[in-house]
Every structure is written in structure tokens, then in C-alpha cells.
Write an enzyme that holds these catalytic residues in place. Structure first.
Site, short mmCIF file in Angstrom:
data_model
loop_
_atom_site.label_atom_id
_atom_site.label_comp_id
_atom_site.label_asym_id
_atom_site.label_seq_id
_atom_site.Cartn_x
_atom_site.Cartn_y
_atom_site.Cartn_z
N TYR A 1 11.92 -5.61 -7.70
CA TYR A 1 12.05 -4.67 -6.60
C TYR A 1 13.52 -4.41 -6.32
O TYR A 1 14.35 -5.31 -6.45
CB TYR A 1 11.36 -5.21 -5.34
CG TYR A 1 9.86 -5.29 -5.49
CD1 TYR A 1 9.05 -4.23 -5.11
CD2 TYR A 1 9.25 -6.42 -6.03
CE1 TYR A 1 7.67 -4.29 -5.26
CE2 TYR A 1 7.88 -6.49 -6.19
CZ TYR A 1 7.09 -5.42 -5.79
OH TYR A 1 5.74 -5.48 -5.95
N ASP B 1 15.76 -8.47 1.01
CA ASP B 1 17.14 -8.96 0.97
C ASP B 1 17.87 -8.88 2.31
O ASP B 1 19.08 -9.14 2.36
CB ASP B 1 17.97 -8.22 -0.09
CG ASP B 1 17.63 -8.65 -1.50
OD1 ASP B 1 16.98 -9.70 -1.67
OD2 ASP B 1 17.99 -7.92 -2.45
N VAL C 1 2.14 -6.79 -5.56
CA VAL C 1 2.39 -7.35 -6.88
C VAL C 1 3.61 -8.23 -6.75
O VAL C 1 4.66 -7.79 -6.26
CB VAL C 1 2.64 -6.26 -7.95
CG1 VAL C 1 3.05 -6.88 -9.28
CG2 VAL C 1 1.40 -5.38 -8.13
N ASP D 1 5.89 -16.10 8.38
CA ASP D 1 6.72 -15.39 7.41
C ASP D 1 5.84 -14.57 6.48
O ASP D 1 4.67 -14.87 6.29
CB ASP D 1 7.57 -16.39 6.61
CG ASP D 1 8.71 -15.70 5.88
OD1 ASP D 1 9.26 -14.72 6.41
OD2 ASP D 1 9.07 -16.15 4.77
N GLU D 2 6.44 -13.54 5.88
CA GLU D 2 5.71 -12.60 5.00
C GLU D 2 4.47 -12.04 5.70
O GLU D 2 3.41 -11.85 5.10
CB GLU D 2 5.30 -13.31 3.69
CG GLU D 2 6.44 -13.98 2.94
CD GLU D 2 7.44 -13.00 2.33
OE1 GLU D 2 7.28 -11.78 2.51
OE2 GLU D 2 8.40 -13.45 1.69
#
Length: 238
Positions: free
Chosen positions: A221, A50, A209, A124-125
Site C-alpha cells: 500500500y 503510516d 487484503v 486498534d485497526e
């Protein structure tokens, strides 16, 4: 030849087979995007969930593209489960899905072979990439003068570094924490990503996950401060 269909830079630290060696004084040369050759960098931007990592990735891509640079956007296990970068504020961009057997160097070389210029990669990620992918990022920077901008989490739901993140901390030319502040429910700064299943913080299971931060998700999360991550306190519920 169009601006998009341009050959790869010819001044490389380690040229491809069949290409000439870098000319004398190549340190002063400039690539097709106008930037100095041998000035590329691997930069890693990290933060908790976030904090706007994917938003910043798309902003970075926009900023470079509007100056005439040509890049590729890659991702792995985006929350949309599709080959795209999505953000919680509604932005989205098509992306190349990174699989275990994808070689980022081969990806760039393939585009160059097709006459398409690649000046930079947006990854990204990146926490979900493999360690080998991070080594490939470093090689793209050092050997091929391709900028790499990686974005990802630092730690998993157990508060342990992801393997790819650890390697990025070790290899990146620049590491920066994203400054958008994420708050724990108590008002303190959120630092750690808790995995919540059936309303409880879990500390065992697979490292990756898929979930989201919305309360309706089966697996979700929640970003917590260290105190409430350690106690497992998710705050008051309606």
C-alpha cells in the site's frame, strides 16, 4: 484484594441482572479508577497509513495505565498477523484478537466476573471490526461506563469508507484526525491508501487484503495525494 482484582463498578446506567439499580445522585459518584461515573466516551482517531495510529494507541494505553487505570488492548488483522499491536517504529504490545463472533461486552463482563477491573478499551485497526462491534463499543460506554478509544483507517483502497469506520463517524462522541503528516511522493499531503500489485494501482478486489507499505511486499500500500491516487501515478522509480 489487589488493585488489579477489583469488582466492576456498581453504578451502571443499565446494571447487570442481579445488581442493584444506580443509587440516587449517582451522577456525582466516582468509579474505582477515580473518574466520574457516566463520564465515559467513545473516541475515534483516524488517518491514512503510516500516520502513527498504532503508535498513538499504545501511547494512549500507557498514559492511562500509568495513572492506575486498567484496560484491554484489542486489534484485528494487525500487520504481524498475530494477537498484538505492532508499529512501524518498533513498538509492540500483546493484544486480544477481535473475531467476528467476539462480543466486546461479553469480553469485559468476563473480566469483571474474574475480579479484574476494566476501565477502558484500546481498539486498534478498528476499521476492520464489524459494525456490530462498533455498536458494542457504544454500549460499553453508555451502559457500563467503560471508555473506548478506537484507531483506524477512514477509507479503503477504493477510497470508500469502511463500514465500521462509517459507524464510528456516526456514533463516536469525539472524532479526531491524527495530526502526524504523511506525504505523497510529490510532497503534497497524503490522503488516500492505494493498493499496489505488480507495480500498478488496483481498484478492484476484496476490501481487506493484508499487505504493507514496503516496496518488497507482494501486495503493498502507498499513501498518495488525491491527484496521484486518481491518476494511479506512483512516482519515479530507481
Amino acid at each position: 484484594m489487589t488493585d488489579d482484582a477489583a469488582p466492576a463498578p456498581t453504578c451502571l446506567a443499565h446494571p447487570f441482572p442481579g445488581q442493584p439499580h444506580p443509587p440516587a445522585g449517582c451522577a456525582a459518584a466516582r468509579g474505582l479508577d477515580g473518574r466520574p461515573v457516566h463520564a465515559a466516551a467513545l473516541k475515534f482517531f483516524w488517518g491514512p497509513m503510516d500516520c502513527g495510529k498504532s503508535t498513538m494507541a499504545l501511547q494512549m494505553n500507557y498514559n492511562h495505565a500509568r495513572q492506575g487505570r486498567r484496560g484491554l488492548v484489542t486489534t484485528r488483522i494487525d500487520r504481524s498477523l498475530g494477537p498484538q499491536v505492532t508499529t512501524r517504529i518498533g513498538l509492540a504490545h500483546e493484544a486480544i484478537e477481535v473475531t467476528d463472533d467476539l462480543d466486546l461486552r461479553a469480553l469485559v463482563r468476563g473480566r469483571w466476573a474474574d475480579g479484574v477491573r476494566v476501565d477502558y478499551l484500546i481498539c486498534d485497526e478498528a476499521c476492520f471490526y464489524t459494525v456490530e462491534h462498533v455498536e458494542q463499543m457504544a454500549e460499553l460506554v453508555d451502559s457500563y461506563d467503560v471508555d473506548v478509544f478506537a484507531f483506524g483507517l477512514a477509507t479503503d483502497f477504493r477510497s470508500r469508507l469502511f463500514p465500521a469506520t462509517q459507524r464510528l463517524f456516526e456514533l463516536a462522541d469525539e472524532v479526531a484526525r491524527i495530526q502526524v503528516e504523511v506525504l505523497c511522493w510529490c510532497g503534497r499531503e497524503g490522503l488516500l491508501n492505494a493498493r499496489v500489485v505488480d507495480g500498478r494501482v488496483v481498484r478492484e478486489g476484496a476490501q481487506v487484503v493484508i499487505g504493507d507499505t514496503v516496496d518488497t511486499a507482494e501486495v503493498r500500500y502507498q499513501v498518495l495525494c488525491r491527484r496521484h491516487y486518481r491518476s494511479g501515478d506512483l512516482g519515479p522509480r530507481d
